[in-house]
Design a protein around this motif. Structure first.
Motif, mmCIF file in Angstrom:
data_model
loop_
_atom_site.group_PDB
_atom_site.id
_atom_site.type_symbol
_atom_site.label_atom_id
_atom_site.label_comp_id
_atom_site.label_asym_id
_atom_site.label_seq_id
_atom_site.Cartn_x
_atom_site.Cartn_y
_atom_site.Cartn_z
ATOM 1 N N GLY A 223 39.313 -63.390 -31.362
ATOM 2 C CA GLY A 223 37.951 -63.493 -31.867
ATOM 3 C C GLY A 223 37.813 -64.473 -33.016
ATOM 4 N N THR A 224 36.689 -65.195 -33.008
ATOM 5 C CA THR A 224 36.383 -66.090 -34.130
ATOM 6 C C THR A 224 35.861 -65.244 -35.294
ATOM 7 O OG1 THR A 224 34.077 -66.420 -33.499
ATOM 8 C CG2 THR A 224 35.726 -67.926 -32.522
ATOM 9 N N ALA A 225 35.740 -65.866 -36.439
ATOM 10 C CA ALA A 225 35.227 -65.158 -37.617
ATOM 11 C C ALA A 225 33.852 -64.570 -37.334
ATOM 12 C CB ALA A 225 35.158 -66.106 -38.806
ATOM 13 N N SER A 226 32.975 -65.390 -36.765
ATOM 14 C CA SER A 226 31.622 -64.896 -36.523
ATOM 15 C C SER A 226 31.596 -63.830 -35.436
ATOM 16 C CB SER A 226 30.673 -66.045 -36.179
ATOM 17 O OG SER A 226 31.175 -66.784 -35.097
ATOM 18 N N GLU A 227 32.448 -63.920 -34.430
ATOM 19 C CA GLU A 227 32.513 -62.884 -33.392
ATOM 20 C C GLU A 227 32.987 -61.563 -33.983
ATOM 21 O OE1 GLU A 227 33.507 -65.589 -29.432
ATOM 22 O OE2 GLU A 227 35.142 -64.865 -30.685
ATOM 23 N N MET A 228 33.995 -61.638 -34.858
ATOM 24 C CA MET A 228 34.497 -60.405 -35.479
ATOM 25 C C MET A 228 33.445 -59.781 -36.386
ATOM 26 S SD MET A 228 38.522 -61.183 -36.274
ATOM 27 C CE MET A 228 38.318 -62.849 -36.891
ATOM 28 N N LEU A 229 32.779 -60.596 -37.189
ATOM 29 C CA LEU A 229 31.748 -60.059 -38.084
ATOM 30 C C LEU A 229 30.557 -59.528 -37.294
ATOM 31 C CD1 LEU A 229 31.941 -62.672 -40.950
ATOM 32 C CD2 LEU A 229 32.626 -60.259 -41.059
ATOM 33 N N ALA A 230 30.175 -60.219 -36.234
ATOM 34 C CA ALA A 230 29.071 -59.738 -35.395
ATOM 35 C C ALA A 230 29.442 -58.409 -34.744
ATOM 36 C CB ALA A 230 28.720 -60.774 -34.325
ATOM 37 N N SER A 231 30.684 -58.284 -34.288
ATOM 38 C CA SER A 231 31.130 -57.023 -33.684
ATOM 39 C C SER A 231 31.150 -55.910 -34.717
ATOM 40 C CB SER A 231 32.525 -57.192 -33.065
ATOM 41 O OG SER A 231 32.458 -58.012 -31.930
ATOM 42 N N LEU A 232 31.609 -56.218 -35.930
ATOM 43 C CA LEU A 232 31.627 -55.210 -36.988
ATOM 44 C C LEU A 232 30.211 -54.749 -37.305
ATOM 45 C CD1 LEU A 232 33.062 -53.517 -39.141
ATOM 46 C CD2 LEU A 232 33.003 -55.541 -40.635
ATOM 47 N N LEU A 233 29.279 -55.674 -37.451
ATOM 48 C CA LEU A 233 27.897 -55.300 -37.776
ATOM 49 C C LEU A 233 27.245 -54.529 -36.624
ATOM 50 C CD1 LEU A 233 26.773 -58.536 -39.625
ATOM 51 C CD2 LEU A 233 27.282 -56.303 -40.644
ATOM 52 N N ALA A 234 27.539 -54.896 -35.388
ATOM 53 C CA ALA A 234 27.003 -54.155 -34.242
ATOM 54 C C ALA A 234 27.598 -52.753 -34.193
ATOM 55 C CB ALA A 234 27.281 -54.905 -32.949
ATOM 56 N N PHE A 235 28.875 -52.628 -34.519
ATOM 57 C CA PHE A 235 29.506 -51.312 -34.559
ATOM 58 C C PHE A 235 28.871 -50.463 -35.659
ATOM 59 C CE2 PHE A 235 32.783 -48.177 -35.564
ATOM 60 C CZ PHE A 235 33.102 -47.711 -34.305
ATOM 61 N N VAL A 236 28.634 -51.069 -36.808
ATOM 62 C CA VAL A 236 27.963 -50.360 -37.910
ATOM 63 C C VAL A 236 26.593 -49.868 -37.455
ATOM 64 C CG1 VAL A 236 26.855 -50.708 -40.159
ATOM 65 C CG2 VAL A 236 29.223 -51.430 -39.803
ATOM 66 N N HIS A 237 25.862 -50.697 -36.709
ATOM 67 C CA HIS A 237 24.563 -50.267 -36.187
ATOM 68 C C HIS A 237 24.721 -48.995 -35.347
ATOM 69 C CE1 HIS A 237 20.659 -50.331 -34.217
ATOM 70 N NE2 HIS A 237 21.323 -50.121 -33.096
ATOM 71 N N LEU A 238 25.724 -48.965 -34.491
ATOM 72 C CA LEU A 238 25.956 -47.787 -33.653
ATOM 73 C C LEU A 238 26.370 -46.578 -34.493
ATOM 74 C CD1 LEU A 238 27.684 -49.588 -30.662
ATOM 75 C CD2 LEU A 238 25.396 -48.556 -30.684
ATOM 76 N N GLU A 239 27.086 -46.810 -35.584
ATOM 77 C CA GLU A 239 27.411 -45.709 -36.500
ATOM 78 C C GLU A 239 26.129 -45.090 -37.057
ATOM 79 O OE1 GLU A 239 30.715 -46.306 -39.428
ATOM 80 O OE2 GLU A 239 30.738 -48.301 -38.524
ATOM 81 N N LEU A 240 25.179 -45.934 -37.395
ATOM 82 C CA LEU A 240 23.912 -45.443 -37.940
ATOM 83 C C LEU A 240 23.115 -44.684 -36.892
ATOM 84 C CD1 LEU A 240 22.962 -48.549 -40.101
ATOM 85 C CD2 LEU A 240 24.110 -46.440 -40.835
ATOM 86 N N VAL A 241 23.188 -45.129 -35.636
ATOM 87 C CA VAL A 241 22.540 -44.389 -34.552
ATOM 88 C C VAL A 241 23.170 -43.003 -34.447
ATOM 89 C CG1 VAL A 241 22.211 -44.284 -32.039
ATOM 90 C CG2 VAL A 241 21.852 -46.444 -33.265
ATOM 91 N N PHE A 242 24.494 -42.936 -34.508
ATOM 92 C CA PHE A 242 25.193 -41.653 -34.473
ATOM 93 C C PHE A 242 24.725 -40.767 -35.633
ATOM 94 C CE2 PHE A 242 28.560 -39.042 -36.272
ATOM 95 C CZ PHE A 242 28.831 -38.199 -35.202
ATOM 96 N N MET A 243 24.692 -41.332 -36.822
ATOM 97 C CA MET A 243 24.290 -40.557 -37.994
ATOM 98 C C MET A 243 22.877 -40.007 -37.816
ATOM 99 S SD MET A 243 24.473 -41.660 -41.986
ATOM 100 C CE MET A 243 22.935 -42.534 -41.986
ATOM 101 N N ALA A 244 21.986 -40.803 -37.242
ATOM 102 C CA ALA A 244 20.617 -40.345 -36.994
ATOM 103 C C ALA A 244 20.585 -39.222 -35.964
ATOM 104 C CB ALA A 244 19.749 -41.515 -36.537
#
Length: 174
Positions: A135-156
């Motif tokens: 993964g490139t830097a931007s791919e890794m960061l985009a994946s991390l931020l998308a994963f964080v979004h899913l964490e927030l969905v779980f929390m909700a």
């Protein structure tokens, strides 16, 4: 009824293994992102926001692996609290990364995750993308931020059962 000493030792060993796993996985992902992003996370504060965001994500991923499609309510609430503890860090990470324009400009995440098994699958797929060695830097960061979004969905999804103890233990999963 008291727990058997053997059960306590077994639980302690499991906790040690979980901590070691999260620590190792956090270090692996963080090292790859820092190496790929060059100077983006050079200050101690920038590195801390990356580290905490990754650590919380790794703890959530470990929860998903350990408990499958029907996690116990108390474990779900515990990991939701862990995610909640990272909210400010997640926001700061996203703000810090806003200047990267290639893959982050087309950052996508799944909006339709109607139940826990679907959310779990989406999370595990996204985490796998985060861990891709190529993964490139931007791919890794985009994946991390998308994963964080899913964490927030779980929390909700978990939130209603935390505030209303009269809800069925598995109501948040449907």
């Amino acid at each position: 009824m008291e727990k058997q000493p053997h059960a306590e030792v077994k639980l302690h060993k499991k906790l040690q293994e979980d901590v070691a796993y999260v620590k190792e996985k956090t270090q692996e992902i963080e090292s790859r992102i820092v190496a790929a992003t060059e100077e983006l996370f050079e200050s101690a504060k920038e590195r801390e926001l990356l580290h905490i965001s990754i650590r919380v994500s790794c703890e959530f991923q470990k929860f998903l692996l350990d408990f499958g499609d029907s996690p116990p309510q108390d474990e779900a609430e515990y990991v939701a609290d862990t995610i909640r503890s990272g909210l400010d860090w997640f926001y700061l990470l996203a703000f810090h990364c806003h200047g990267i324009r290639d893959d982050l400009a087309t950052w996508r995440f799944e909006r339709q995750v109607s139940n826990f098994p679907k959310l779990r699958d989406a999370c595990l797929r996204r985490f796998e993308m985060l861990c891709q060695p190529s993964g490139t830097a931007s791919e890794m960061l985009a994946s991390l931020l998308a994963f964080v979004h899913l964490e927030l969905v779980f929390m909700a999804q978990v939130f209603p059962s935390i505030v209303d103890s009269n809800l069925k233990a598995d109501q948040w999963q449907t």
